[in-house]
Design a protein around this motif. Structure first.
Motif, short mmCIF file in Angstrom:
data_model
loop_
_atom_site.label_atom_id
_atom_site.label_comp_id
_atom_site.label_asym_id
_atom_site.label_seq_id
_atom_site.Cartn_x
_atom_site.Cartn_y
_atom_site.Cartn_z
N GLU A 73 -66.86 -35.16 11.90
CA GLU A 73 -67.54 -34.47 13.00
C GLU A 73 -68.58 -35.37 13.65
O GLU A 73 -68.64 -35.49 14.87
CB GLU A 73 -68.20 -33.19 12.47
CG GLU A 73 -68.91 -32.39 13.55
CD GLU A 73 -69.56 -31.12 13.01
OE1 GLU A 73 -70.28 -30.45 13.77
OE2 GLU A 73 -69.35 -30.81 11.82
N GLN A 76 -66.94 -38.49 15.50
CA GLN A 76 -66.36 -38.14 16.79
C GLN A 76 -67.44 -37.92 17.85
O GLN A 76 -67.27 -38.32 19.00
CB GLN A 76 -65.48 -36.89 16.65
CG GLN A 76 -64.19 -37.12 15.90
CD GLN A 76 -63.35 -35.86 15.81
OE1 GLN A 76 -63.76 -34.86 15.24
NE2 GLN A 76 -62.18 -35.90 16.39
N SER A 80 -67.73 -40.44 21.12
CA SER A 80 -67.49 -39.88 22.46
C SER A 80 -68.56 -40.29 23.47
O SER A 80 -68.37 -40.14 24.68
CB SER A 80 -67.43 -38.35 22.38
OG SER A 80 -68.71 -37.80 22.07
N LEU A 102 -59.83 -40.10 11.34
CA LEU A 102 -60.43 -40.69 12.54
C LEU A 102 -59.52 -41.72 13.19
O LEU A 102 -59.42 -41.79 14.42
CB LEU A 102 -61.78 -41.30 12.19
CG LEU A 102 -62.89 -40.31 11.83
CD1 LEU A 102 -64.08 -41.04 11.21
CD2 LEU A 102 -63.34 -39.55 13.07
N LYS A 105 -56.97 -40.21 15.27
CA LYS A 105 -57.53 -39.62 16.49
C LYS A 105 -57.99 -40.68 17.49
O LYS A 105 -58.52 -40.36 18.56
CB LYS A 105 -58.72 -38.73 16.12
CG LYS A 105 -58.33 -37.46 15.37
CD LYS A 105 -59.57 -36.64 15.01
CE LYS A 105 -59.22 -35.33 14.35
NZ LYS A 105 -58.58 -34.38 15.29
N VAL A 107 -60.37 -42.98 16.97
CA VAL A 107 -61.77 -43.39 16.80
C VAL A 107 -61.80 -44.72 16.05
O VAL A 107 -61.20 -44.86 14.98
CB VAL A 107 -62.57 -42.33 16.01
CG1 VAL A 107 -64.00 -42.81 15.76
CG2 VAL A 107 -62.58 -41.01 16.76
#
Length: 219
Positions: A73, A76, A80, A102, A105, A107
């Motif tokens: 959490e 991310q 961002s 991650l 995703k 990241v």
């Protein structure tokens, strides 16, 4: 090899970008404490310096987080905020679990506090963007292994993993040499270590000799 600055002090970072053309910045909670800044303050100040450049900035998640979900959490959220940010996750079981999510995703993750080859391989397997073996901490505690860097580099590159090896906790020009000869991709060091490494007493001695000779031919 890319040169990164290990610091959270904005004056050092700006100097290194302008004068030394550094390729990236790494920071951690201790650097933030030395700079007397919270992570949010650092993000606010570093973002304008690196946006629209190729300079990456590694920012660590809260070290008190000990479960993968919380790390994911926070990672991310920070990632961002700027495309240049790479998120530092510790080489722990929870950290590796967070990394596996991650990386899928998109990241970029810098797996930090790596102290053996197994940790480096697990980070590479799970898609780490950077893998950060620490050399200075081991040496300062009498656990220095001259083959540590080369073993990590060879193990990761043996299998064609895309992760880049970022040598951290660098304390001297010797560490630069060992990292370069081992084929490490990146090295990160403090402002003071760069200053010491860029200079050499023999260079100063030679310059003094040349100055004397120059003055003689001008008479």
């Amino acid at each position: 090899m890319l040169f990164f600055l290990d610091s959270a002090k904005l004056d050092e970072i700006e100097y290194a970008i302008k004068r030394w053309k550094i390729d990236g910045v790494t920071t951690n909670p201790r650097h933030l404490a030395n700079a007397k800044m919270k992570v949010e303050q650092f993000i606010e100040k570093i973002k304008p310096l690196v946006e629209n450049t190729n300079i990456s900035v590694s920012i660590e998640v809260n070290p008190h987080l000990n479960d993968a979900e919380s790390m994911i959490e926070e990672a991310q959220r920070i990632a961002s905020m700027c495309e240049n940010f790479v998120i530092k996750i510790p080489a722990t079981e929870a950290g590796f679990e967070a990394l596996s999510v991650l990386s899928k995703k998109g990241v970029k993750v810098n797996v930090t506090l790596v102290f053996n080859v197994v940790q480096a391989l697990q980070a590479a397997r799970l898609g780490a963007y950077y893998i950060s073996p620490f050399v200075g901490w081991k040496e300062e505690r009498g656990d220095y292994d001259v083959d540590f860097i080369s073993n990590v580099v060879r193990a990761v590159k043996n299998y064609g993993f895309k992760s880049k090896i970022l040598i951290a906790a660098v304390r001297s020009a010797r560490h630069f040499t060992e990292a370069a000869l081992a084929g490490a991709d990146i090295i990160t060091a403090s402002f003071e270590v760069y200053k010491r490494s860029f200079e050499n007493p023999y260079s100063s001695l030679g310059l003094d000799i040349f100055k004397d000779s120059w003055d003689q031919i001008q008479k």
